[in-house]
Write a protein that holds these residues in place. Sequence first.
Motif, PDB file in Angstrom:
ATOM      1  N   CYS A 135       0.858  -1.189   0.000  1.00 21.28           N
ATOM      2  CA  CYS A 135       0.000   0.000   0.000  1.00 21.28           C
ATOM      3  C   CYS A 135       0.893   1.237   0.000  1.00 21.28           C
ATOM      4  O   CYS A 135       1.907   1.269   0.699  1.00 21.28           O
ATOM      5  CB  CYS A 135      -0.898   0.017   1.237  1.00 21.28           C
ATOM      6  SG  CYS A 135      -2.006   1.451   1.310  1.00 21.28           S
ATOM      7  N   ASN A 190      -0.911   4.353  -0.014  1.00 25.23           N
ATOM      8  CA  ASN A 190      -1.880   5.389   0.336  1.00 25.23           C
ATOM      9  C   ASN A 190      -2.148   5.442   1.832  1.00 25.23           C
ATOM     10  O   ASN A 190      -3.226   5.867   2.263  1.00 25.23           O
ATOM     11  CB  ASN A 190      -3.187   5.162  -0.428  1.00 25.23           C
ATOM     12  CG  ASN A 190      -3.027   5.420  -1.912  1.00 25.23           C
ATOM     13  OD1 ASN A 190      -2.368   6.380  -2.310  1.00 25.23           O
ATOM     14  ND2 ASN A 190      -3.607   4.564  -2.734  1.00 25.23           N
ATOM     15  N   LYS A 245      -2.242   7.122   5.226  1.00 21.35           N
ATOM     16  CA  LYS A 245      -2.360   8.548   5.523  1.00 21.35           C
ATOM     17  C   LYS A 245      -1.001   9.107   5.916  1.00 21.35           C
ATOM     18  O   LYS A 245      -0.253   8.470   6.663  1.00 21.35           O
ATOM     19  CB  LYS A 245      -3.355   8.773   6.666  1.00 21.35           C
ATOM     20  CG  LYS A 245      -4.798   8.492   6.290  1.00 21.35           C
ATOM     21  CD  LYS A 245      -5.709   8.744   7.473  1.00 21.35           C
ATOM     22  CE  LYS A 245      -7.146   8.411   7.132  1.00 21.35           C
ATOM     23  NZ  LYS A 245      -8.036   8.579   8.311  1.00 21.35           N
ATOM     24  N   THR A 276     -10.665   2.061   8.052  1.00 25.74           N
ATOM     25  CA  THR A 276     -11.674   2.039   6.999  1.00 25.74           C
ATOM     26  C   THR A 276     -11.271   1.031   5.938  1.00 25.74           C
ATOM     27  O   THR A 276     -10.135   1.048   5.452  1.00 25.74           O
ATOM     28  CB  THR A 276     -11.814   3.425   6.342  1.00 25.74           C
ATOM     29  OG1 THR A 276     -12.065   4.403   7.352  1.00 25.74           O
ATOM     30  CG2 THR A 276     -12.960   3.431   5.334  1.00 25.74           C
ATOM     31  N   ASP A 277     -12.183   0.148   5.609  1.00 27.34           N
ATOM     32  CA  ASP A 277     -11.937  -0.835   4.556  1.00 27.34           C
ATOM     33  C   ASP A 277     -12.262  -0.174   3.221  1.00 27.34           C
ATOM     34  O   ASP A 277     -13.407  -0.179   2.768  1.00 27.34           O
ATOM     35  CB  ASP A 277     -12.810  -2.065   4.803  1.00 27.34           C
ATOM     36  CG  ASP A 277     -12.565  -3.168   3.783  1.00 27.34           C
ATOM     37  OD1 ASP A 277     -11.500  -3.159   3.143  1.00 27.34           O
ATOM     38  OD2 ASP A 277     -13.449  -4.043   3.634  1.00 27.34           O
ATOM     39  N   GLU A 278     -11.234   0.437   2.633  1.00 21.16           N
ATOM     40  CA  GLU A 278     -11.409   1.148   1.368  1.00 21.16           C
ATOM     41  C   GLU A 278     -11.408   0.172   0.190  1.00 21.16           C
ATOM     42  O   GLU A 278     -10.761  -0.872   0.254  1.00 21.16           O
ATOM     43  CB  GLU A 278     -10.273   2.168   1.188  1.00 21.16           C
ATOM     44  CG  GLU A 278     -10.229   3.254   2.242  1.00 21.16           C
ATOM     45  CD  GLU A 278     -11.349   4.283   2.107  1.00 21.16           C
ATOM     46  OE1 GLU A 278     -12.253   4.094   1.256  1.00 21.16           O
ATOM     47  OE2 GLU A 278     -11.326   5.261   2.853  1.00 21.16           O
ATOM     48  N   PRO A 279     -12.112   0.492  -0.894  1.00 20.27           N
ATOM     49  CA  PRO A 279     -12.886   1.713  -1.149  1.00 20.27           C
ATOM     50  C   PRO A 279     -14.348   1.606  -0.732  1.00 20.27           C
ATOM     51  O   PRO A 279     -15.165   2.442  -1.096  1.00 20.27           O
ATOM     52  CB  PRO A 279     -12.784   1.843  -2.672  1.00 20.27           C
ATOM     53  CG  PRO A 279     -12.793   0.417  -3.146  1.00 20.27           C
ATOM     54  CD  PRO A 279     -12.029  -0.363  -2.102  1.00 20.27           C
ATOM     55  N   TYR A 280     -14.667   0.582   0.052  1.00 22.95           N
ATOM     56  CA  TYR A 280     -16.070   0.277   0.322  1.00 22.95           C
ATOM     57  C   TYR A 280     -16.679   1.100   1.446  1.00 22.95           C
ATOM     58  O   TYR A 280     -17.897   1.150   1.590  1.00 22.95           O
ATOM     59  CB  TYR A 280     -16.216  -1.214   0.643  1.00 22.95           C
ATOM     60  CG  TYR A 280     -15.540  -2.091  -0.375  1.00 22.95           C
ATOM     61  CD1 TYR A 280     -16.068  -2.240  -1.654  1.00 22.95           C
ATOM     62  CD2 TYR A 280     -14.341  -2.742  -0.073  1.00 22.95           C
ATOM     63  CE1 TYR A 280     -15.435  -3.027  -2.603  1.00 22.95           C
ATOM     64  CE2 TYR A 280     -13.703  -3.533  -1.019  1.00 22.95           C
ATOM     65  CZ  TYR A 280     -14.250  -3.670  -2.275  1.00 22.95           C
ATOM     66  OH  TYR A 280     -13.616  -4.437  -3.212  1.00 22.95           O
ATOM     67  N   GLY A 281     -15.831   1.703   2.278  1.00 20.30           N
ATOM     68  CA  GLY A 281     -16.348   2.487   3.386  1.00 20.30           C
ATOM     69  C   GLY A 281     -16.834   1.653   4.550  1.00 20.30           C
ATOM     70  O   GLY A 281     -17.611   2.128   5.386  1.00 20.30           O
ATOM     71  N   ASN A 334     -21.800   2.445   1.312  1.00 21.37           N
ATOM     72  CA  ASN A 334     -20.664   2.983   2.055  1.00 21.37           C
ATOM     73  C   ASN A 334     -21.140   3.406   3.440  1.00 21.37           C
ATOM     74  O   ASN A 334     -21.788   4.439   3.597  1.00 21.37           O
ATOM     75  CB  ASN A 334     -20.064   4.170   1.293  1.00 21.37           C
ATOM     76  CG  ASN A 334     -18.761   4.653   1.884  1.00 21.37           C
ATOM     77  OD1 ASN A 334     -18.677   4.954   3.071  1.00 21.37           O
ATOM     78  ND2 ASN A 334     -17.727   4.748   1.047  1.00 21.37           N
ATOM     79  N   ASP A 369     -19.467   6.862   4.956  1.00 18.87           N
ATOM     80  CA  ASP A 369     -19.985   8.089   4.352  1.00 18.87           C
ATOM     81  C   ASP A 369     -21.460   8.299   4.675  1.00 18.87           C
ATOM     82  O   ASP A 369     -21.896   9.424   4.949  1.00 18.87           O
ATOM     83  CB  ASP A 369     -19.797   8.054   2.830  1.00 18.87           C
ATOM     84  CG  ASP A 369     -18.350   8.265   2.415  1.00 18.87           C
ATOM     85  OD1 ASP A 369     -17.520   8.609   3.283  1.00 18.87           O
ATOM     86  OD2 ASP A 369     -18.044   8.074   1.218  1.00 18.87           O
TER      87      ASP A 369
END
Length: 294
Positions: A57, A59, A61, A202-207, A272, A275
């Motif tokens: 990864c 990405n 933060k 956060t389990d991206e990209p699912y939110g 999501n 969000d």
Amino acid sequence: MKKLFLLSIFLILLTSLAYGRPVVVLMTDFGLNNEAVGLCHGAILAINSEIEVVDLCHNVKAFDIEQAGLFLKGTECFPEGTVFVNVIDPGVGTDRNSIAIKTKKELYYIAPNNGLLTYVIKDQGIEEAYELDKKKINPKWEKGTFDGRDLFSPAGAILATSNGNLDSIGRPIKTEDVVLFEIKVATVYEEEGKIIGIYNKTDEPYGNVWTNITSEDLLKISVKTDDTIHITAENIDMEIPFVTAFGDVQKGEALAYINSEGTLAFAINQGNFADTYGLKEGMEITVKKGQGDG
């Protein structure tokens, strides 16, 4: 000095031939909108072009050591001997030291000594720890702001090529000298039948919202699969089904489940959750057994 360095690299390459293709896994907070990750690949391949470089990864933060640590939790699925190069380094250019460790799972992790390896050590244990020797790794190393390319990536390449010879990149230190941060655990109030935890990933990209509440914690308040869970957070006060898979509820419906790391998570089937309900990492989450479950 240069001849000695080249000879050591040659001997390391000979050693690697006996053990198959080495693997180096990269994780950074560099993002993918610049050349930094590619240059780290280049620094690895310049030492041994046969290395298999895997991108875990990039990405993470910026500067988020704890998130990076969480991303390493599932890495014991890699084959023995894999070397992980981890560059989330707010202290780059300072006198902070950098380390390499060998875990009891026969995996190797290189990182700044800033707590990044906390979850790895908790889950896998630690067998050896070394402080990186900058000049041994890269005779041209100078203090600067790109140790990902100039120090960590070459260290990973040398370690992987030498079949895990930690002496090739540093000197031994006490395992107690490896910096660890305090892991936040959920608080279980058995008499009150509730758990207070943290939304930590956060389990991206699912939110999907992952927490630090374990399946064992849930058993302490008698919550089991097919019950409902009452969840309270800053923007939520609701009951949702506790199921095994996303498809156990209708599209667009919320659910609770145990994720691949063994902790409680919340999702919306093909939606999501984070969000939709305005949740942010670090928020406190309280869960109870749903009122309809007795």
